[in-house]
Structures are given as structure tokens and as C-alpha cells.
Design an enzyme around this catalytic site. Sequence first.
Site, PDB file in Angstrom:
ATOM      1  CG  ASP A 111      -1.705   1.552   1.067  1.00  0.00           C
ATOM      2  OD1 ASP A 111      -2.299   1.396   0.041  1.00  0.00           O
ATOM      3  OD2 ASP A 111      -2.321   1.744   2.635  1.00  0.00           O
TER       4      ASP A 111
ATOM      5  CG  ASP B 161      -1.153   2.717   6.893  1.00  0.00           C
ATOM      6  OD1 ASP B 161      -1.395   2.255   5.743  1.00  0.00           O
ATOM      7  OD2 ASP B 161      -0.774   3.618   7.331  1.00  0.00           O
TER       8      ASP B 161
ATOM      9  CG  ASP C 217      -5.219  -0.627   3.189  1.00  0.00           C
ATOM     10  OD1 ASP C 217      -5.824  -0.684   2.199  1.00  0.00           O
ATOM     11  OD2 ASP C 217      -4.594   0.161   4.091  1.00  0.00           O
TER      12      ASP C 217
END
Length: 555
Positions: free
Chosen positions: A266, A448, A452
Site C-alpha cells: 500500500d 496499514d 485495507d
Amino acid sequence: MDVPISIGVTLAAGMSLWETLHGRDHAFFDSAVTLLFFLLVGRYLDLRARGRARQAAQHVVSLAARAVRVVLPDGRIETRRPQAVQPEDLVLVASGERVPVDGIVARGETRLDQSIVTGESMPVAVAPGAAAFAGCVNLGPAIELRTRAAGEGTLLAEIARLMEAAERGQGRFVALADRVARYYAPVVHVAGALTFLLWFALLGAPAHQSLLNAAAVLIITCPCALALAVPVVQVVASARLMRSGILVKSATALERLAAVDMVALDKTGTLTQGRPVLVSSPGAGELMLAASMAQASRHPLFLALATAVPGARLAQGVVERPGEGLVLPGPGGEVRLGNRGFCGFCGVAGDAAAGAGELELWLARPGRPAARFGFREELREDAVEAVAALHARGLELVLLSGDRPGVVDAVAARVGIAAREGGLRPGDMLRRLEELAARGRKVLMACDGVNDAPALAGAHASISPSSAANIARNAADFVFQGARLGAVAEAIDVARAARRLAGQNLALALAYNLLAVPLAVAGHVTPLVAAVAMSSSKLVVIANALRLSRGGAGP
């Protein structure tokens, strides 16, 4: 697997009691106690590795509203449970509150923190007609929403369901292990029974001697070494990772991490530090004026601007217009600080930087040229080196993010990741991982955000920084401390070394059984010798696993 061990201990203790009562020489109480001691050590290690249950979905549910304020047709406010809110109900969301339902803005303008849905680090301006989702935070004035979904029908509840479904999918590995383990007990029972019949019926040995030989077979085939082969490596590997600031949270995490061949990263909070930093400004005068105005807002870009000039004092009379910017009335006209359109600078130079993923604010003053302030999310200090280290280990990398594609492309180019996708929602990211899994890829997900969490739960393995949202930390298999992204490569190195050691331990345990069982059947092993041999096999696998703690197993 406990049944043959229980039978062996009972036989050894029972025959030892019989021998003692009749004044015989052979008592093996120590064998039974030694066996049980080491068996419980193995059980403790196994339970320690498996005991950390994850409650990720409950953390998502905790973000949901407990009460919803519904605006009635006569203007009165009625408080209801989320389940009692109906579609088309008008819901009031005050400043600072979490949005309790999925809906459409009916009245008012504000900024919403939508990181729970998109992962986007910047608040999003909303006006009548814009969509808002449960769990988002209202950062501006109060608004009213026309309800589209409430309770279990919201996107927040869908995230929780996605996580639960993804975690249930990992149970197939445990089920496979259980099916294999079922064959152990019948084989050992048959071996013990055949040993007794061989000595008692064919060789004419006394019953107690035949039973002791059978007990020795049951004890020496105790699968403690096999049972410890993997858990002891897990515990040693977990301790080594803990010393490096990496927490292992799942019993099967190391095994799955060792098998990954692809890493999905990410952007916000994983590759970057999650906060914008001022990288370009027109001049000292403009910067001081803009910073003094920025003191009046909590918007992340304004906060970054104010932080860049610690000595700036708050300008009096600043008015904030949600979704647009700040206005400072003056004798010569308004001074504006905000987005390009609000300041009237559409088409002015600076588009290239914005298109490259740079965030911006503009300063407009009467009779003065345009002044642009550029911002960029700072990468983690070792982001570039960490990405290079993952490439060096033969792993394919992809950047998946809910942020705007232009911003995602810019960050990917800075760290050296060729494959990237932006604008993904929680379900999109999980579906992307499922597509990769269907093609045989084993993906490690590193992210994080609350949004997600389904991807973390559904990936083959997952890792999250300690700065992540609570839900992400609980859904991840690994959590790393500090600002170093290099922890991802280190965790993979330790997992691969642990897999090699676990394979060696299994080979040692199987070799022990192949050598010791024929000796026990032949009557050359007493229960005491069987207990010592069984204990020695465990010590061997433990000593082999400890090489990982000292780094002897290699990365």
C-alpha cells in the site's frame, strides 16, 4: 495422537506398579513422568504459537455507530438504533462525528476523512449529492444525509464480513493437517498390538514382558519430536523477529510467509509516512502570509504549511470554506489560500507537478501573481532500499492503493515499482488478491489502513506497521515496529530459514522413528530407554531450531 501415548504411559505405570508390588526389579515410573514432562513442554509451545486469536472483525464493528440522530419531518431530532434507521431517513451528522449510515448528502458542505474506505490520506470535500459512507469522520460543519443503507447493510459492515470470510479460508490448511494426523493413531496401535502378539503368542514371553515391549513401542513412537519439529522453530523464529521489532501473530504465518512469491504494497502509511510535507514555495513573504492563514485550519495541507513556518502567528479574521480553502478579508480585497479553482488559477503553470502526484495549495492576492505551494508525502527513510531488497530476493512487487492514480504512479516511480493500481476500494483490493491467488501467486500484503483490513485477512500472508489502525494491526499476520520498511525483507528471510529448519527437524524426527521402532519391536528397548530416546530426539530438534536464534541457519 494422544491415545497411543496415554496407553503407553498407562501400561508403563501399571506394569511398574505390578512389578513393585511383587518385588520385581523392573519399575518404570520415571519413564512415564519423563514422557509426560516433555509431552507437556511440546503442548505448551504449540499452544503458545496458536493461542493469539485475532478479533479483527470486532474492531471494525466497533467503528459503527451506537446511535443515529434522525431528523423528523417536523424538524425534531429523534435518536434511534442503527438497525431502526430506514432508507430515505434524514440523518444529522455533527462536526467531529463518524458518519453512522451510508447515504447521500442532502444539506450542507463539509470535509470527510474517508481513509476507512479509500485509504486516501487527504480529506474529501462533499456537497449535496455526494456519497458518504459509514465510519467516515466529519471534519467540518454539520451535514444532513439521506440514508441509503444502515446497520448490516453499510460498507463498514461489508468490510467486517469480507474479513471474516477471508480468515475462514485459511482454515483449509489446518483441516489438511488434521486429516493426515488421523492416520497416526491406528498405525501405532497396530504396531503395539503386533509387538505384544509377537512376544506373547509366538515367542512365548511372559505377559508382563510382552506388555512392557508393547509399551516401549508406544512410547518410542511418541510423536513429540514430530510435534515439536515445527512449533519450536516457530517460537525461535518469533523470538528472533521480536528482537528486531517484528511481532508474529498467527500460528501459520511463518510457513505462509516463506512461500510468498509476490509482495503487494500500500502507499499511504506503508511506503510513505502518511503525512504531507511542504517541498516547494514561491518566496519568504508569501510563505509567511500563507502559514499565518493556515494556522486557522486543521486540514492536513494547511497543517503541513503551518508546521513549515514554526514562528508564524495566526492571522485574524480568516474564514474557512469547506472543500475550497481559506479567505482573509483585507483593505485591498480578499486574500485566498486553497485549491486551484478556488483561487482562480485554473490553467496556470503547475499542472505538471500536480499530475506527477504532487499536492498543492495556491495563494491569491489582489494585483499579485499566482503563488503555488507544493506538497509531497514523505517516503519512509529506507523505502527505496527496502523495495530493492525485495526485488533482490526474486519477489515481484505491485503497488495497490485507494489513493488517486496520479499520486500512486508518482510514488511507484520514486521507489522503483513498475506494477501499480490506484483508486481501489476495499472490495476491489481483495478481489485483486483473489485473482492473483487464482493464477497461483502467493501474495504478501503490506498495508496499514482500516480499509485495507479485508486485504490483510485475505492475502496469503500479511504484514502491517505498528503505526497502522488497530483493525489493520489485528488483521495482519506480522506487525513491525519503527520506521524501517526493511522489516518486510527481514521477516521473509527469517521465514525462509525457519522453513528449512522445520524440514530438517521433520527429517531428523522421521529418521529417529525409522531407527528406533524396529529396535523396540525386537525387545532391545525398555520403557526407560524408550523415554530417554524419545526425549533425546526432542533435544536434537530443539538444538537444531536454536541455530536460527544465533543466525546459524542463514537468511
